[in-house]
Each structure stands twice: as structure tokens, then as C-alpha cells.
Design an enzyme around this catalytic site. Sequence first.
Site, PDB file in Angstrom:
ATOM      1  N   VAL A 153       0.873  -1.125   0.058  1.00  9.85           N
ATOM      2  CA  VAL A 153       0.076   0.099   0.254  1.00  9.85           C
ATOM      3  C   VAL A 153       0.822   1.357   0.027  1.00  9.85           C
ATOM      4  O   VAL A 153       0.454   2.450   0.105  1.00  9.85           O
ATOM      5  CB  VAL A 153      -1.092   0.104   1.190  1.00  9.85           C
ATOM      6  CG1 VAL A 153      -1.989  -1.120   1.313  1.00  9.85           C
ATOM      7  CG2 VAL A 153      -0.371   0.195   2.461  1.00  9.85           C
ATOM      8  N   GLU A 154       2.225   1.014   0.090  1.00 12.22           N
ATOM      9  CA  GLU A 154       3.086   2.489   0.029  1.00 12.22           C
ATOM     10  C   GLU A 154       3.608   2.366  -1.486  1.00 12.22           C
ATOM     11  O   GLU A 154       2.879   2.745  -2.177  1.00 12.22           O
ATOM     12  CB  GLU A 154       4.086   2.314   0.935  1.00 12.22           C
ATOM     13  CG  GLU A 154       3.326   2.320   2.486  1.00 12.22           C
ATOM     14  CD  GLU A 154       4.263   2.317   3.607  1.00 12.22           C
ATOM     15  OE1 GLU A 154       5.477   3.064   3.341  1.00 12.22           O
ATOM     16  OE2 GLU A 154       4.035   1.812   4.416  1.00 12.22           O
ATOM     17  N   MET A 155       4.773   1.952  -1.852  1.00  9.08           N
ATOM     18  CA  MET A 155       5.553   1.707  -2.998  1.00  9.08           C
ATOM     19  C   MET A 155       5.122   0.535  -3.760  1.00  9.08           C
ATOM     20  O   MET A 155       5.374   0.660  -5.283  1.00  9.08           O
ATOM     21  CB  MET A 155       6.706   2.196  -3.007  1.00  9.08           C
ATOM     22  CG  MET A 155       7.132   3.605  -2.236  1.00  9.08           C
ATOM     23  SD  MET A 155       8.995   3.940  -2.425  1.00  9.08           S
ATOM     24  CE  MET A 155       9.091   5.273  -1.085  1.00  9.08           C
TER      25      MET A 155
END
Lengths: 366, 277
Positions: A153-155
Site C-alpha cells: 500500500v506504499e510503493m
Amino acid sequence: MISDTMNLLRLSLYGILLCVGLIQLSCRSEQESPEPEPITKPTPYTWTKPRQFPEPVYDFQANPLTAEGVELGKFLFYDGILSRNGLIGCGTCHQQSSAFTHHGHDLSHGVDDRLGKRNAQAVQNMAWSAVFFWDGGVHNLDFVPFNAIENEVEMDEKVGNVLDKLRKSPDYPKRFRSAFSSEEITTERMMKALSQFMLTMVSATSRYDYYTMGDASALNAQERQGLALFKQHCSSCHSGELFTDHSFRNNGLRPLPGNDLGRFDVTQVEADRYKFKVPSLRNVGLSSPYMHDGRYYTLEEVLDHYTDSVYSSATLDPILKNDTGKSGLTLSPTDKQAIIAFLKSLTDEQFIRDRRLADPGIGNAF
Amino acid sequence: MKGLSYSIYSFFVAFTFSAFLLACNNSDDVPPTGTGEVTLEFDNVAGTKNLVLGSGTYQNAAGESFTVDILNYFVSNIKLLRADGTHYTVPQDSSYFLIREAERESQFVKLKNIPAGEYVGVEFVVGVDSLRSVSDISKRTGVLDPADASHEGNSMYWSWNSGYIFLKMEGTSPQAQTDAAGNRKFRYHIGGFGGYSAPTFNNIRTVRLQFGSDKAQVSPGSSPEIHLLADILKIFNGPTQISLATNPTVMVSPYSTTIANNYLNMFSYDHMHVHND
């Protein structure tokens, strides 16, 4: 008898000398293997510890800072090349104007606007941290970027893919060569460059710092009053010049439906349920919203939490328990205003305006 | 006098020996005439059947059938045992291997510069020792590189909870409950080196195998290949019987220790070949 012993000793000494000679001979071939001549030598970067701060915990000897290494780290920090879709860099959720947090976002959105489950923490004074993230899952700065890069859900990218992209880019091989004297792009070099840049993100020039270093006029009467109250009520956890004791505590936040167990996720120890890292309060006036899940948008709400809404559970920090049956701190409205005034004196204007830390023009901040 | 001269002599010998060790701090640096190679083959099987990823169907002790899509595990800190109770320790930096069922070459662990002699057993860690699990990033090369380990979408490293996955097995079973994507998958990611600043579960396991009456003769002209079996059915059946219906997903949880205690016993010595040059 004695002369016999002396003779033996002398003999032993000759033996030792002979052996040392042999050892030198036996090792000579290793010494002669030629080292490839470096293309350019990077320029050493002088990192200075603020005098009011303790000794850093980061091992600078294993990663000596250079101007070129810091510069490479800055490009990596801001570049979306670290993410699967090329848009999300570290600087996307860690923006300088809000002390490298994600201003106005309780939870941050990564690739494809996927929402994380925790509030982005400030990237500052990393050299003094032995544990990272709200749950302390990472214990060495050089391993911090893996977490953000590989979190879906980040990078949502793999570090191995990032390395491939960097190798194929027109620009990065040159930057790695300037920083490390050859073009080779490895995990170690990428992470060390990112660490080098993050180690330069030192915030130690707030008005509070000028006050502690002898300028009595740097804080007004209310802020000084707030400092005294802070020391009395808050500094057992937010201790020292970093304003954290680096421990994990349950500060009485009622669990939200997501039921984030915090430190327990990492240690699986029952006593760690609902514990989160005590954050530094430097630049806290800039880093709204607050708490591991960003549930509070103002410092007033935060202090109201500590006086009125501390939720009692098995792992609630003993400091927040008291005999009256009501958990939490006792502070008057005037006390709270003074503490908040003091907390805002921890804002470091030089830090958030330092052009050396700014996006060199490659980042995306949204 | 004899006693004194003897002790001086011993001191002299010990000093010289340690001086050599200090001077050439490189364990590979032994005289070329006195070493050979040893290969450890890790042959992954399911009971009496060979393990075939994807298509092979097997049954565990709980009577549940399953297939395997991924099987990876780390083998490290290898020691070769001698009959007299002594052993040879493979130099630390050359002693980390990732066995991947999907890559045949990875199943042959080649140990070089093994001192000539006769070996009767082998000892190794399944996983990565705690010191290396917290070491400087410069020590994380080869199979320990967190980037390479994750490169094929098949990560053996937990980036959110720094540490290696010691053993990873994933597959499908009709007995496993459907997951969020609607698949009946099982996923075992077993790791945990005991915790960095606070103790937590420790799944580092050391396996010790004897070669029975066989001896591995190592010399420059003789390179034994030791064939070990790793029986994945034992992952489900050891001190505790594991059920795919009850525990389809085991990762960072104390229950992972149950699985580690089982797979500790999945290795056995089968036979050896000797390649004479």
C-alpha cells in the site's frame, strides 16, 4: 639451570622473529593484488552532532558520509523510481514543509491511492534512533527503505526491480560512480546513500534549542511555563533532547475497528499489545495529524485525550493509571494552552527551509 | 627443567600457530595440497515420492491432500563432523545457501577447500543465525541480499519486521479454507531469529545427521557428493501433527515454532557418491 632457561627463551624469540618473517612472506601475494584505481574520490561530508544532543547510535564508520553520497541519497529519496508506478517517492509522504510527514493525512495513500494503516512519521534525527516505525519492526536505518518500498500500500515495488531501473537510467550510474567510485549499483550502496541523506536531516535549531543554549528570550513566559509543565507531566516518556525515550507504550487510545496491535505484530509478546513507539515531539506543531493512526488533528485534541479519554486496558502504561480510578493526566485548560505553546516552540524553521534537504525537482508531493 | 622447557616449547608452538591464524585471516587460505570439495545435495521429497511443484499431489498424516507451488529454505553454518568428535566449520561468509525446489542448481551445496580427511556426519542450521540476521548491510550479499531474495516475487525477507524467512512452503489443498481471493491455498512462512531488542520466538534449528557406516573421504582427488533427503511430509508430522484445514496460514506467530520443530526432523542422510579425479 637458569642459563638453560635463558637459552631456551632466546631460541624461542629467534623462532618467533623467523615466523613473523615467514608470515610476511606468505601474505605478500595478497598485498600485491592491485586495487582498481578509483575514477574520482568522493568529497568527505562533515556531519556535526548538535552539542545539546547525545551521541548518535548510527554507525557512521560503516558508512562514511560524502557530499556525493548525500546528494545521491537525496535524489533517491525524492524519486518515484522507487515505486511500482514511478509516482511515489519517500518525499511523497514525508514532505519537508511538515517536518517530513504527510500533512493533513491521517493515513497516507501510496500507489493507486491505496491507504496505509498508520500515520507517516517524521523523518528527522534518524541518527539517534535504534528502532524505526511505529512498531519498531526495523532496527537499522539502512534497512528502513525496504519497508516502504515493498509495502503493497506504499510503493508496492521490489528493491531488486528498483536496482534494475536505476542501472538502466541515464543518470543514476553516474551518480553512483561519483558517490562510490564505480558505477556498480548494489543493494548496499542504494541503502547507504539513502541513509546518508536521511542522516543529514537533523532538526536541532528550534527556539527551544536556542533557549536551552542560553538565550532566555527565545521562549516567552507562557512557553517557559509550558516547558515546566511538560517536564512535570510528559517527559517521563518524551524524555531528553530528542523528546522520546524510544520505548513502546500503550498510551490509552481506544482501539479502532482495524484493531491495530502495534508492537505485538512484531514481537508476538502479549504484554506488547497496543503498544506503539513513543514519537519524538520535535516539530510536532507541523506534523498534524497525530497518533499512530492519525486520529487527532490538533494538539488540543491530543492533550484532551491524555486528560479525558485514556482507555484502560491490560497493557495501558502504568504512568497513565492512577488511584482515583480515572486514567490519564490532570491538567487545567491554562496548563494545556501553556504546554501547546511550548510544543510549538519545538518547530524548527531552519530545518523545514533548508534547501539542502529540499526536493531537487524530481519528486511528487500530493 | 623438563617441565619448564616443555611449557616454553608449547608456548612457542601455540604462539606461532596463532600468529599464522592472525596474519592470514582467511580460512580458505589452506595449503592447496590438502583440500577437496564436498557437495551436499538437498533432494526434496514427499514420503516415497519425488517432490514435483505444481502437479504432484501428496497426502499428509492428517489425511489431507495438497500440492506444493513453492518450497524454499535457507541452510547455513555448515559443519562437517569427524569420527573423533571434532569437526570442520565452513567459513562463515561461505556458509549461507538458499535451497529452492524451483531451481535444481540451488539444491547442490558445493563446499570448497575442505581439509582432506574422513567425515562421518554433517551439521547445519535451517535458517539464518541471529548474528547475521542483524548484521551490517555490507554482510547481506548473495542469497542474503534482501533485494535479490525478493526479486522473483518470492521473498525470503520480511522488510516490515527485519529478518529472513527460514523456510517457505506454499501450495493448495482442498481442505484449506478459501482465502480472500477465493483460493484454497496454504502459506507457511517460517522465520524468527529470537528478536533484536526484545526476545520473541526463535525458529533457528540445527540439524545433525550421521552418515551411518559410510565415510566421506575428502582429498584433492576425492570429492564426495552427499545425498540428503528433505521429506516435506514431516513438516506436517513430527512432535505435533499439523492440519491444513486448521492452520492454512502460518507466518509471524508463535505457532510457527510448532512447524519449525517438525521440519527439524525432515532431513535424513540417504547415500553418497565419490567423484575421483
